[in-house]
Design a protein around this motif. Structure first.
Motif, PDB file in Angstrom:
ATOM      1  N   ARG A  14       0.827  -1.274   0.077  1.00  0.00           N
ATOM      2  CA  ARG A  14       0.074   0.126  -0.032  1.00  0.00           C
ATOM      3  C   ARG A  14       0.947   1.321   0.232  1.00  0.00           C
ATOM      4  O   ARG A  14       0.715   2.188  -0.801  1.00  0.00           O
ATOM      5  N   ARG A  18       0.978   3.929  -2.942  1.00  0.00           N
ATOM      6  CA  ARG A  18       0.626   5.459  -2.796  1.00  0.00           C
ATOM      7  C   ARG A  18       1.740   6.191  -3.458  1.00  0.00           C
ATOM      8  O   ARG A  18       1.460   7.323  -3.737  1.00  0.00           O
ATOM      9  N   ILE A  30      -5.719   4.969  -1.909  1.00  0.00           N
ATOM     10  CA  ILE A  30      -5.769   3.633  -1.735  1.00  0.00           C
ATOM     11  C   ILE A  30      -5.884   3.481  -0.387  1.00  0.00           C
ATOM     12  O   ILE A  30      -5.228   3.898   0.515  1.00  0.00           O
TER      13      ILE A  30
END
Length: 95
Positions: A14, A18, A30
């Motif tokens: 993640r 990003r 996200i």
């Protein structure tokens, strides 16, 4: 397209997503969520890999729910080396 909302449950992926999203031509958000429980009411396009989903039997109906009428569903699978490089990948799924 005015914006993209993506989900990625794995914290390291993640964070990487990003960082990469800053270069996108549209705003990208996200969320720390899973495909089995999408955090939005509907979408025009859903793109994902089923190998990273713990419970495809739950996720696929959720994906249908999240897809707005006329929307598209796209699946992208990847090579078997990923389990050694990233967490969460399950190559044993019959996808």
């Amino acid at each position: 397209m005015t914006r993209v909302v993506a989900v990625e449950p794995e914290p390291n992926l993640r964070a990487h997503a990003r960082t990469e999203a800053r270069r996108a031509p549209a705003p990208v958000v996200i969320e720390p969520a899973r495909a089995e429980r999408l955090p939005f009411p509907d979408a025009a396009v859903l793109c994902l890999t089923l190998r990273s989903i713990a419970d495809p039997g739950t996720a696929v109906p959720e994906l249908r729910r999240g897809l707005r009428p006329g929307g598209q569903r796209r699946f992208f699978e990847h090579v078997p080396i990923w389990p050694r490089l990233m967490s969460g990948c399950r190559n044993g799924h019959g996808t």
